[in-house]
Design a protein around this motif. Sequence first.
Motif, short mmCIF file in Angstrom:
data_model
loop_
_atom_site.label_atom_id
_atom_site.label_comp_id
_atom_site.label_asym_id
_atom_site.label_seq_id
_atom_site.Cartn_x
_atom_site.Cartn_y
_atom_site.Cartn_z
N GLN A 63 -2.92 -34.60 2.44
CA GLN A 63 -2.70 -33.32 3.10
C GLN A 63 -1.33 -32.71 2.75
N ILE A 64 -0.35 -33.56 2.49
CA ILE A 64 1.01 -33.05 2.20
C ILE A 64 1.41 -33.36 0.75
N SER A 65 0.44 -33.50 -0.13
CA SER A 65 0.72 -33.89 -1.51
C SER A 65 1.58 -32.88 -2.26
N ASP A 66 1.52 -31.62 -1.86
CA ASP A 66 2.29 -30.59 -2.56
C ASP A 66 3.55 -30.18 -1.80
N VAL A 67 3.94 -30.97 -0.78
CA VAL A 67 5.12 -30.66 0.03
C VAL A 67 6.25 -31.61 -0.34
N PRO A 68 7.35 -31.10 -0.89
CA PRO A 68 8.48 -31.98 -1.20
C PRO A 68 9.21 -32.37 0.09
N ASP A 69 9.60 -33.62 0.19
CA ASP A 69 10.37 -34.10 1.34
C ASP A 69 9.74 -33.67 2.67
N PRO A 70 8.49 -34.04 2.91
CA PRO A 70 7.78 -33.54 4.10
C PRO A 70 8.34 -34.09 5.40
N LYS A 71 8.28 -33.25 6.43
CA LYS A 71 8.64 -33.66 7.79
C LYS A 71 7.33 -33.81 8.57
N ILE A 72 7.06 -35.02 9.02
CA ILE A 72 5.78 -35.35 9.66
C ILE A 72 6.03 -35.77 11.10
N LEU A 73 5.22 -35.25 11.99
CA LEU A 73 5.24 -35.60 13.40
C LEU A 73 3.98 -36.38 13.72
N GLU A 74 4.14 -37.64 14.14
CA GLU A 74 2.96 -38.39 14.58
C GLU A 74 2.88 -38.34 16.10
N LEU A 75 1.73 -37.90 16.59
CA LEU A 75 1.47 -37.82 18.03
C LEU A 75 0.62 -39.01 18.45
N GLY A 76 0.85 -39.51 19.66
CA GLY A 76 0.06 -40.63 20.15
C GLY A 76 0.09 -41.82 19.21
N ALA A 77 1.29 -42.21 18.79
CA ALA A 77 1.42 -43.21 17.72
C ALA A 77 0.94 -44.60 18.13
N GLY A 78 0.96 -44.91 19.42
CA GLY A 78 0.47 -46.22 19.87
C GLY A 78 1.33 -47.35 19.37
N HIS A 79 0.85 -48.07 18.35
CA HIS A 79 1.57 -49.22 17.80
C HIS A 79 2.44 -48.86 16.60
N GLY A 80 2.34 -47.63 16.09
CA GLY A 80 3.21 -47.18 15.01
C GLY A 80 2.80 -47.60 13.61
N ALA A 81 1.61 -48.19 13.46
CA ALA A 81 1.21 -48.71 12.15
C ALA A 81 1.02 -47.61 11.11
N LEU A 82 0.51 -46.44 11.53
CA LEU A 82 0.32 -45.35 10.57
C LEU A 82 1.66 -44.86 10.03
N SER A 83 2.61 -44.65 10.91
CA SER A 83 3.93 -44.20 10.45
C SER A 83 4.58 -45.24 9.54
N ARG A 84 4.36 -46.51 9.83
CA ARG A 84 4.90 -47.57 8.97
C ARG A 84 4.37 -47.44 7.55
N LYS A 85 3.05 -47.22 7.42
CA LYS A 85 2.45 -47.04 6.10
C LYS A 85 3.04 -45.81 5.39
N LEU A 86 3.18 -44.73 6.12
CA LEU A 86 3.69 -43.50 5.51
C LEU A 86 5.12 -43.67 5.03
N LEU A 87 5.94 -44.36 5.80
CA LEU A 87 7.32 -44.62 5.39
C LEU A 87 7.36 -45.53 4.17
N ASP A 88 6.46 -46.48 4.10
CA ASP A 88 6.40 -47.40 2.96
C ASP A 88 5.94 -46.68 1.69
N TRP A 89 4.98 -45.78 1.84
CA TRP A 89 4.33 -45.19 0.67
C TRP A 89 4.99 -43.92 0.16
N HIS A 90 5.64 -43.17 1.03
CA HIS A 90 6.26 -41.91 0.60
C HIS A 90 7.77 -42.08 0.61
N PRO A 91 8.41 -41.91 -0.52
CA PRO A 91 9.85 -42.24 -0.62
C PRO A 91 10.79 -41.27 0.07
#
Length: 243
Positions: A63-91
Motif C-alpha cells: 500500500q505504501i510502496s511508492d511513499v518514501p520514508d512513510p509514516k505509519i499509524l497502527e491502530l489496535g496493535a494488540g501484541h505489536g507483531a505487525l509493527s515489528r515486521k514493518l520495522l524489520d522489513w522497511h528501512p
Amino acid sequence: MPRGGPRASCLDRLLETDRQEYLDRASELPADVARKRSVIRALEWTGETFGHHVRFAEIVLDQISDVPDPKILELGAGHGALSRKLLDWHPTARLTVTDIEPASVAAIADSDVGAHPRATVRQMDATALDAADGEFDLAVFALSFHHLPPAAAARVIAEGTRAADTLLIIDLPRPPAPLHLVRLATMLPWAPLVPFVHDGVISSLRAYSPAALRALAAHAGEDIDIELRGGLFSPQVAVAARR
C-alpha cells in the motif's frame, strides 16, 4: 445497522451478537485477566505460525510502496507483531504503535518494538485520534475492526481517513449465512473450554460484510471512497481515503 449490511437476510441478522470477547472485557478479576492473556498469546502464536503477520505486513508495504520514508499509524496493535515486521522489513518507515488497552501499550513499550528508534508507542482511541489532519501516510487497523459496534466503526473510518492519507483495514471476512452456520458449528463445542475459540466465535458473529463496510464508509463521510478486496477464505481488506 446489521453486521451483514443494511439488506442482510433474516438468518444473517440472527448470526450476530453484542457479547464481549475476553479481549474486550475491562474486568480485573484474575480469571478474566488470565483468559485475556491466553487469547493474546494465541493470536500472536497463530499469526506467526500461519503467516498472518507476514501476509499483513506485505499488504501494508504494498500500500505504501511508492511513499518514501512513510509514516505509519497502527491502530489496535494488540501484541505489536505487525509493527515489528514493518520495522524489520522497511528501512526508513516510522511507526506510531497504538492500542486503547493500557496493558497492551505497556507490554509493547517494554518490548523490542518500544525500544526501536523508529517506533513510538502510545495509548490511543481509534475513534478519537490524537493526531493532526494528514499526519500519517497510512493508518492500519488489523484484526480489530470487528470489535467495534457500527457507530464506533464509522468513527474509526472518519478519523483514520482524517489523520492519514489512507486507512487500511484488514479483518475477518463474513461468510454467507449458510457457510457461517457451518463455521460456527465447528467452533462452538470448544468455545466453553478454550478462550481463543470463545473469542473466535464472537469475532465471527461480529465481523462486517462488504455491504456493511460500504455503508459505514458512506456514513463516515460523503467524500470517503472505499475499495474492498479479499474474500471468503482470505482476510477482508478495505482501503479508504478521502477524495
